[in-house]
Motif scaffolding. Structure first.
Motif, PDB file in Angstrom:
ATOM      1  N   LEU A  19      -3.158  21.325 -60.937  1.00  7.78           N
ATOM      2  CA  LEU A  19      -2.984  22.541 -60.139  1.00  7.78           C
ATOM      3  C   LEU A  19      -2.040  23.507 -60.839  1.00  7.78           C
ATOM      4  N   PHE A  20      -0.939  22.972 -61.391  1.00  6.00           N
ATOM      5  CA  PHE A  20       0.006  23.833 -62.107  1.00  6.00           C
ATOM      6  C   PHE A  20      -0.647  24.469 -63.332  1.00  6.00           C
ATOM      7  N   VAL A  21      -1.425  23.679 -64.079  1.00  5.20           N
ATOM      8  CA  VAL A  21      -2.109  24.213 -65.266  1.00  5.20           C
ATOM      9  C   VAL A  21      -3.128  25.272 -64.868  1.00  5.20           C
ATOM     10  N   LEU A  26      -4.453  31.074 -64.780  1.00  9.88           N
ATOM     11  CA  LEU A  26      -4.694  32.332 -64.064  1.00  9.88           C
ATOM     12  C   LEU A  26      -3.613  33.359 -64.395  1.00  9.88           C
ATOM     13  N   ALA A  27      -2.357  32.899 -64.500  1.00 17.86           N
ATOM     14  CA  ALA A  27      -1.270  33.808 -64.860  1.00 17.86           C
ATOM     15  C   ALA A  27      -1.458  34.355 -66.267  1.00 17.86           C
ATOM     16  N   VAL A  33      -5.088  40.606 -69.215  1.00 21.75           N
ATOM     17  CA  VAL A  33      -5.802  41.776 -68.689  1.00 21.75           C
ATOM     18  C   VAL A  33      -4.859  42.962 -68.529  1.00 21.75           C
ATOM     19  N   LEU A  34      -3.642  42.690 -68.018  1.00 24.93           N
ATOM     20  CA  LEU A  34      -2.667  43.773 -67.848  1.00 24.93           C
ATOM     21  C   LEU A  34      -2.232  44.355 -69.186  1.00 24.93           C
ATOM     22  N   ILE A  35      -2.094  43.489 -70.195  1.00 29.92           N
ATOM     23  CA  ILE A  35      -1.713  43.982 -71.512  1.00 29.92           C
ATOM     24  C   ILE A  35      -2.808  44.850 -72.111  1.00 29.92           C
ATOM     25  N   TYR A  36      -4.061  44.492 -71.868  1.00 27.51           N
ATOM     26  CA  TYR A  36      -5.169  45.242 -72.482  1.00 27.51           C
ATOM     27  C   TYR A  36      -5.513  46.505 -71.690  1.00 27.51           C
ATOM     28  N   PHE A  37      -5.530  46.381 -70.359  1.00 29.25           N
ATOM     29  CA  PHE A  37      -5.941  47.519 -69.531  1.00 29.25           C
ATOM     30  C   PHE A  37      -4.780  48.192 -68.819  1.00 29.25           C
ATOM     31  N   GLY A  38      -3.557  47.661 -68.973  1.00 28.43           N
ATOM     32  CA  GLY A  38      -2.408  48.265 -68.307  1.00 28.43           C
ATOM     33  C   GLY A  38      -2.165  49.691 -68.774  1.00 28.43           C
ATOM     34  N   PRO A  39      -1.577  50.514 -67.924  1.00 24.47           N
ATOM     35  CA  PRO A  39      -1.416  51.937 -68.250  1.00 24.47           C
ATOM     36  C   PRO A  39      -0.561  52.196 -69.486  1.00 24.47           C
ATOM     37  N   HIS A  40       0.512  51.418 -69.680  1.00 18.78           N
ATOM     38  CA  HIS A  40       1.388  51.657 -70.825  1.00 18.78           C
ATOM     39  C   HIS A  40       0.653  51.430 -72.144  1.00 18.78           C
ATOM     40  N   PHE A  41      -0.117  50.341 -72.212  1.00 20.62           N
ATOM     41  CA  PHE A  41      -0.819  50.033 -73.453  1.00 20.62           C
ATOM     42  C   PHE A  41      -2.098  50.853 -73.585  1.00 20.62           C
ATOM     43  N   LEU A 201       5.520  32.279 -70.621  1.00 16.83           N
ATOM     44  CA  LEU A 201       4.224  31.603 -70.497  1.00 16.83           C
ATOM     45  C   LEU A 201       3.993  30.625 -71.646  1.00 16.83           C
ATOM     46  N   ILE A 202       4.394  31.020 -72.851  1.00 17.94           N
ATOM     47  CA  ILE A 202       4.227  30.127 -74.008  1.00 17.94           C
ATOM     48  C   ILE A 202       5.074  28.867 -73.841  1.00 17.94           C
ATOM     49  N   SER A 203       6.326  29.035 -73.402  1.00 19.00           N
ATOM     50  CA  SER A 203       7.206  27.879 -73.215  1.00 19.00           C
ATOM     51  C   SER A 203       6.672  26.943 -72.138  1.00 19.00           C
ATOM     52  N   LEU A 204       6.247  27.513 -71.011  1.00 17.61           N
ATOM     53  CA  LEU A 204       5.679  26.693 -69.946  1.00 17.61           C
ATOM     54  C   LEU A 204       4.406  26.000 -70.413  1.00 17.61           C
ATOM     55  N   GLY A 205       3.603  26.713 -71.193  1.00 19.57           N
ATOM     56  CA  GLY A 205       2.362  26.134 -71.687  1.00 19.57           C
ATOM     57  C   GLY A 205       2.607  24.961 -72.613  1.00 19.57           C
ATOM     58  N   LEU A 206       3.547  25.103 -73.532  1.00 27.50           N
ATOM     59  CA  LEU A 206       3.837  24.017 -74.464  1.00 27.50           C
ATOM     60  C   LEU A 206       4.367  22.778 -73.729  1.00 27.50           C
ATOM     61  N   ALA A 207       5.298  23.001 -72.811  1.00 27.35           N
ATOM     62  CA  ALA A 207       5.871  21.870 -72.075  1.00 27.35           C
ATOM     63  C   ALA A 207       4.815  21.173 -71.220  1.00 27.35           C
ATOM     64  N   SER A 208       4.014  21.964 -70.521  1.00 26.80           N
ATOM     65  CA  SER A 208       3.007  21.362 -69.648  1.00 26.80           C
ATOM     66  C   SER A 208       1.908  20.675 -70.439  1.00 26.80           C
ATOM     67  N   MET A 209       1.564  21.197 -71.632  1.00 25.22           N
ATOM     68  CA  MET A 209       0.523  20.559 -72.432  1.00 25.22           C
ATOM     69  C   MET A 209       0.964  19.188 -72.932  1.00 25.22           C
ATOM     70  N   VAL A 210       2.218  19.060 -73.345  1.00 26.80           N
ATOM     71  CA  VAL A 210       2.722  17.760 -73.783  1.00 26.80           C
ATOM     72  C   VAL A 210       2.645  16.760 -72.633  1.00 26.80           C
TER      73      VAL A 210
END
Length: 241
Positions: A19-21, A26-27, A33-41, A201-210
């Motif tokens: 469930l956490f993964v 989703l996050a 999506v926000l980075i690609y379509f967000g107004p600033h970028f 997100l990268i830190s959470l991803g690495l920890a959760s993947m291990v």
């Protein structure tokens, strides 16, 4: 704790971790999506009409984020299904998804450590291009692009010595706009905020993947070996689940 109790605990942990993964995937997809379509970028990308470093990094970040999010979601669904159905093949597939995500995240983390300012430099180069074209030419299009960027980032021009001499930006920064912050600093602030989110997100991803790879490997072994029963089965002997 007996072997059946360890399997039971691992099974519950796998469901919770799945469930956490799933939420992490989703996050990550939302962030991409926000980075690609967000107004600033989007306003920077619209102004950067030619093939630049920014466009290449922008597309790479979106593609990488969506790919990792898809693998995370797929792995979470497969691991949850494998835990409930006690399917060794699904568990192996989930482990493969998690391993691919882990390898990709390690590469992304390595890239961020060795190129911490590459994204910032690409965005600032794109802004510099618009700024210089507006100053050098009388094109209305370039001026509109510059105004759109400055309104989005709530900034105005570049302060000396990087920008024009004091008072020379009167046509670019009028009225209350002249009191805004330097655009270079304003863009850096926005990029740092998004960079902090990506690092989290990268830190959470690495920890959760291990953690989830360890669980999936243990449960796969338990399923394939048949030594430990994960759920009640119609046998003559008493089972521990």
């Amino acid at each position: 704790m007996g072997p059946w109790s360890r399997v039971r605990v691992a099974k519950c942990q796998m469901l919770v971790t799945s469930l956490f993964v799933l939420l992490l995937g989703l996050a990550m997809a939302t962030t991409a999506v926000l980075i690609y379509f967000g107004p600033h970028f989007a306003v920077i990308g619209h102004a950067s009409s030619q093939r630049t470093r920014y466009e290449a990094l922008h597309l790479w970040a979106f593609s990488t984020g969506i790919t990792l999010a898809a693998l995370l979601i797929l792995g979470a669904v497969m691991s949850a299904a494998a835990t409930v159905r006690e399917a060794g093949g699904l568990m192996a597939g989930a482990f493969l998804c998690f391993a691919l995500v882990f390898c990709a995240l390690v590469q992304v983390a390595f890239w961020r450590c060795h190129n911490p300012t590459q994204v910032e430099d690409a965005v600032l180069d794109a802004y510099d291009q618009v700024y210089e074209q507006t100053v050098k030419s009388s094109s209305v299009i370039w001026r509109q692009e510059l105004v759109a960027i400055q309104d989005m980032f709530q900034c105005c021009g570049k302060r000396p010595p990087l920008g024009l001499p004091e008072g020379s930006e009167a046509d670019l920064c009028r009225g209350q706009e002249a009191a805004r912050q330097d655009c270079l600093q304003g863009i850096r602030n926005v990029l740092r905020m998004h960079g902090d989110i990506a690092s989290t997100l990268i830190s959470l991803g690495l920890a959760s993947m291990v953690y989830v790879m360890s669980l999936s490997a243990f449960l796969w072994f338990a399923i394939r070996s048949g030594k430990y029963t994960l759920s009640p089965r119609p046998t003559g002997s008493q089972v521990g689940w």
